[in-house]
Design an enzyme around this catalytic site. Structure first.
Site, PDB file in Angstrom:
ATOM      1  N   ARG A  17       0.849  -1.185   0.000  1.00 23.90           N
ATOM      2  CA  ARG A  17       0.000   0.000   0.000  1.00 23.90           C
ATOM      3  C   ARG A  17       0.892   1.246   0.000  1.00 23.90           C
ATOM      4  NH1 ARG A  17      -3.671  -2.497  -1.633  1.00 23.90           N
ATOM      5  NH2 ARG A  17      -5.679  -2.966  -0.656  1.00 23.90           N
ATOM      6  N   HIS A  28      -1.215   0.782  -9.693  1.00 23.90           N
ATOM      7  CA  HIS A  28      -1.919  -0.150  -8.788  1.00 23.90           C
ATOM      8  C   HIS A  28      -2.513  -1.332  -9.572  1.00 23.90           C
ATOM      9  CE1 HIS A  28      -4.050  -0.449  -4.656  1.00 23.90           C
ATOM     10  NE2 HIS A  28      -3.905  -1.648  -5.195  1.00 23.90           N
TER      11      HIS A  28
END
Ligand code: NAP
Length: 305
Positions: free
Chosen positions: A220, A268
Site C-alpha cells: 500500500r 496499482h
C-alpha cells in the site's frame, strides 16, 4: 435476508459484478449507493454486505448486518471507517487467482531488476552499448515482507526461477527482519497496511538494508515515505524502486516519482481482483458464514489485517 453490494466502481462495472454475484449465489443481490437506492425496509433486511472500497458510513446504516465480505485483499480502507460496528465479522478476499497474479507481477519486476533492465533502458536512451556482469538468480537473494497469501505465492514463483527467498512475517518477530534486510539484493513489500506497518519503507529500514538493493512496493502507498525513498535512491542506498501503490491514487502529475530515473511507476495493477473467480470465492465464504462453517480471510481487528 438479503445481500447488498457496495462499490465505487462505475455503474457498468457495478452491474457486471452484481450479475456475477447473483449467479454465484443463486439469489438477488441489491445494489447499494451510489448506483442503487435502498429504502429503510431494504436496509433492515440486509444480513450480508459485499464490498469493494465502500464510501465511509454505509455499513452502519444496516441494523441487521451480520457479515461483510470484501472483494479486495487489503482491508485497510474498511478498517479506517470508524462507523463500522466493532462486533461485525469482516472477511478479506482470499482468491488463488489474485495470489497468482501478484506472484507474476513480483517475478516480472524481480527479474527486471535482477537482469538490470533499468540500466539498459537508460543506456538505450543515451545510445550506449555497455554490457554489465550478469550473475545468476541463485546469487540474488530476494526478501519478502509479509508471507501471507501474496507473499507465499510470490516466494514459490521466485524459488521456481532459482532465487533464494527470505520471508518475514509478524509471527517471525522483529529480530528476524535484520537478516532479511542485510542479505536481500531485492526487497519486496507485500505487507497489509496496519498501524504497525505504516511508513515501514523509510530511512531507518533502508539504513539496515544491503547497500544498493532494489525495492519493490506492491503493498500500500501508506507503507512508503516518498521523500526517504528519493533520498535513498539519490544517495545510492537503493538502486531502483518499483512502486505500484501510492498514498494518493492516481499518483498526482506533479509527483517527483514520475520522472525520477531510478523509479518505475505502475498504476496499482500488481494484482487485480478477477471478477470471475472472486465472485465464486465471495459466494463460498457467504454460504459458509450463513451455514455456521468457518470462513476464509476473517480479519482480526486487533492486528489490523
Ligand atoms: P495476508 O494473507 O493477510 O498476509 C499478511 C502477511 O503480512 C502475513 O504473513 C502477516 O504475518 C504479515 N504481517 C502483518 N503485519 C505484520 C507486521 N507488523 N510485521 C510483520 N509481518 C506482518 O495478506 P495478503 O492477502 O498476502 O495481502 C497482503 C497485502 O497485499 C494486502 O493487505 C494489500 O495491501 C496488498 N495487495 C496489493 C495488491 C496490488 O495490486 N498492489 C493486490 C492485492 C493485495 P503473519 O503470517 O505472522 O500473520
Amino acid at each position: 435476508m438479503s445481500l447488498v453490494y457496495f462499490c465505487r466502481y462505475s455503474a457498468s462495472i457495478a452491474r457486471h459484478w452484481q450479475d456475477l454475484l447473483e449467479t454465484a449465489l443463486g439469489e438477488t443481490v441489491l445494489l447499494g449507493p451510489p448506483h442503487g437506492n435502498l429504502g429503510a425496509d431494504d436496509l433492515a433486511a440486509v444480513d450480508v454486505a459485499i464490498v469493494a472500497n465502500p464510501a465511509p458510513g454505509l455499513l452502519a446504516q444496516m441494523p441487521n448486518l451480520r457479515f461483510v465480505q470484501s472483494l479486495w485483499a487489503g482491508v485497510d480502507g474498511l478498517l479506517a471507517d470508524s462507523s463500522v460496528p466493532e462486533h461485525l465479522p469482516l472477511a478479506r478476499l482470499v482468491d488463488p487467482n489474485l495470489a497468482t497474479a501478484m506472484a507474476e507481477a513480483v517475478a516480472t519486476h524481480v527479474l527486471g531488476l535482477h537482469r538490470q533492465l533499468p540500466a539498459y533502458r537508460a543506456q538505450q536512451a543515451d545510445v550506449v552499448w555497455k554490457p554489465h556482469h550478469q550473475p545468476l538468480a541463485a546469487e540474488c537473494p530476494v526478501g519478502i515482507l509479509g508471507m501471507g497469501e501474496m507473499g507465499k505465492a510470490s516466494a514459490a514463483m521466485l524459488r521456481a526461477l532459482g532465487f533464494p527467498v527470505l520471508g518475514w512475517s509478524r509471527s517471525a518477530g522483529p529480530a528476524a527482519l535484520d537478516e532479511v534486510l542485510a542479505r536481500a539484493h531485492i526487497l519486496v513489500n507485500l505487507l497489509p497496511l496496519t498501524p504497525e506497518t505504516r511508513h515501514i519503507l523509510a530511512a531507518p529500514l533502508f539504513a539496515r538494508m544491503r547497500p544498493g538493493a532494489g525495492l519493490i512496493n506492491f503493498g500500500r502507498g501508506g507503507h512508503q515515505v516518498v521523500a526517504d525513498i528519493i533520498a535513498a535512491l539519490d544517495a545510492g542506498v537503493l538502486s531502483h524502486a518499483v512502486l505500484d501503490v501510492f498514498e494518493t491514487e492516481p499518483l498526482p502529475a506533479d509527483s517527483p516519482l514520475w520522472l525520477h530515473p531510478k523509479v518505475t511507476v505502475t498504476p496499482h495493477v500488481a494484482a487485480e481482483t478477477d471478477s470471475r473467480t472472486a465472485a465464486h470465492c465471495a459466494a463460498g465464504n457467504i454460504r459458509a458464514f450463513r451455514a455456521g462453517r468457518p470462513v476464509t480471510g476473517l480479519v482480526d481487528r486487533a492486528r489490523g489485517y
